[in-house]
Structure formats: structure tokens, C-alpha cells
Write a protein that holds these residues in place. Structure first.
Motif, mmCIF file in Angstrom:
data_model
loop_
_atom_site.group_PDB
_atom_site.id
_atom_site.type_symbol
_atom_site.label_atom_id
_atom_site.label_comp_id
_atom_site.label_asym_id
_atom_site.label_seq_id
_atom_site.Cartn_x
_atom_site.Cartn_y
_atom_site.Cartn_z
ATOM 1 N N ALA A 1 58.954 89.605 17.479
ATOM 2 C CA ALA A 1 59.516 90.731 16.731
ATOM 3 C C ALA A 1 59.232 92.035 17.462
ATOM 4 N N ASN B 1 49.325 93.833 9.977
ATOM 5 C CA ASN B 1 49.674 92.709 9.099
ATOM 6 C C ASN B 1 50.632 91.732 9.764
ATOM 7 N N TYR B 2 51.051 92.020 10.985
ATOM 8 C CA TYR B 2 52.024 91.172 11.656
ATOM 9 C C TYR B 2 51.399 89.845 12.046
ATOM 10 N N TYR B 3 52.019 88.755 11.606
ATOM 11 C CA TYR B 3 51.490 87.418 11.833
ATOM 12 C C TYR B 3 51.676 86.938 13.260
ATOM 13 N N GLU C 1 58.478 102.080 10.906
ATOM 14 C CA GLU C 1 58.086 100.697 11.146
ATOM 15 C C GLU C 1 57.173 100.611 12.368
ATOM 16 N N CYS C 2 56.486 99.493 12.446
ATOM 17 C CA CYS C 2 55.673 99.202 13.616
ATOM 18 C C CYS C 2 56.611 98.768 14.755
ATOM 19 N N CYS D 1 51.336 97.540 11.242
ATOM 20 C CA CYS D 1 51.270 96.709 12.448
ATOM 21 C C CYS D 1 50.265 95.574 12.277
ATOM 22 N N ILE E 1 58.638 95.824 13.180
ATOM 23 C CA ILE E 1 57.935 95.105 12.119
ATOM 24 C C ILE E 1 57.789 96.011 10.915
ATOM 25 N N GLN F 1 52.869 102.921 15.791
ATOM 26 C CA GLN F 1 53.396 103.210 14.465
ATOM 27 C C GLN F 1 53.211 104.686 14.163
ATOM 28 N N TYR G 1 51.430 97.999 20.461
ATOM 29 C CA TYR G 1 52.360 98.368 19.406
ATOM 30 C C TYR G 1 52.075 99.832 19.045
#
Length: 136
Positions: free
Chosen positions: A110, A119-121, A44-45, A117, A113, A39, A37
Motif C-alpha cells: 500500500a 496501524n498499518y499491518y 493519509e499516511c 501510519c 494508508i 504523515q 512513511y
């Protein structure tokens, strides 16, 4: 203990190349998805690329044809490396790049995000990130 350690970031001019590495340990790849990912400040991520446990890959449209994700190591070993080869770099590729893993499950789908980044579940573990800066 699961660990993801990124390396290979740096500063290059537009048109140049970098190879990011993610050394992953503490889990096996045969049932895990690994992703990159990125950022940029204020953005956004963004999911850049993913390599799934079945070997299939995904690339964001913005990097398709320029970036290549690959994995080195036996999928049943508990230490492997995932590379992100980045060619024809553009100033808009400037960002902090994160390696992330979804262990023993499928990664979240997703592609953009909100928020941080990490914090993305949809992913279980994250590296600390490596900064890539592309100058024009």
C-alpha cells in the motif's frame, strides 16, 4: 528486541536538504524490507520510499529524483542504519516521517494508508517518528 530509532528531522527552508537516519537493531536486513512513511496532519499516511531485502528501491512519484534511500551495514548484522537523503525540499514535504520494518517477510504494497501510519499491518515495527518542517 527490535528497535527503530529515527533522527535528523528539523526545520529548513524550501530548496534545502535534510538527511534522516533510522538506526535499526534486533533483526537482520538480509530478509527484511525497510521503509520510510510520512504523515502530515489531517492526511493519509504515505509511503515515501522503501529498500527491500534484495536491494531494490521504490520512491513515491512525489519524491522521485529528490529523495534517496540507502543502507549502511552488513546485511547479516543485527544493527544497521537506513538513510533518507532529502534534497530540494518543498513545503508539501512537511510531515512526521516514520521508519518501519517488515521482518522476515515482504513489506505491504500500500502506498496510501488511511488512519495512522503505525496501524498499518503491512509493516511489523515502527519508530516513533521525526518531524520535518519545510517553510516557504
Amino acid at each position: 528486541e527490535v528497535q527503530l530509532v529515527e533522527s535528523g528531522g528539523g526545520s529548513v527552508q524550501a530548496g534545502g536538504s535534510l538527511r534522516l537516519s533510522c538506526t535499526a537493531s534486533g533483526f537482520t536486513f538480509h530478509d527484511s524490507d525497510i521503509a520510510w512513511y510520512r504523515q502530515a496532519p489531517g492526511n493519509e499516511c504515505e509511503l515515501v520510499s522503501i529498500i527491500r531485502s534484495d536491494g531494490s528501491t521504490y520512491y513515491a512519484d512525489s519524491v522521485k529524483g529528490r529523495f534517496t534511500i540507502s543502507q549502511v551495514g552488513a546485511i547479516y548484522d543485527d544493527k544497521n542504519t537506513v538513510f533518507l537523503q532529502m534534497n530540494s525540499l518543498k513545503p508539501e514535504d512537511t510531515a512526521v516521517y516514520y521508519c518501519a520494518a517488515a521482518v522476515m517477510r515482504t513489506a505491504g504494497v500500500a502506498t496510501m494508508i488511511p488512519g495512522s501510519c503505525t496501524n498499518y499491518y503491512g509493516m511489523d515495527y515502527w519508530g516513533k517518528g521525526t518531524l520535518v518542517t519545510i517553510s516557504s
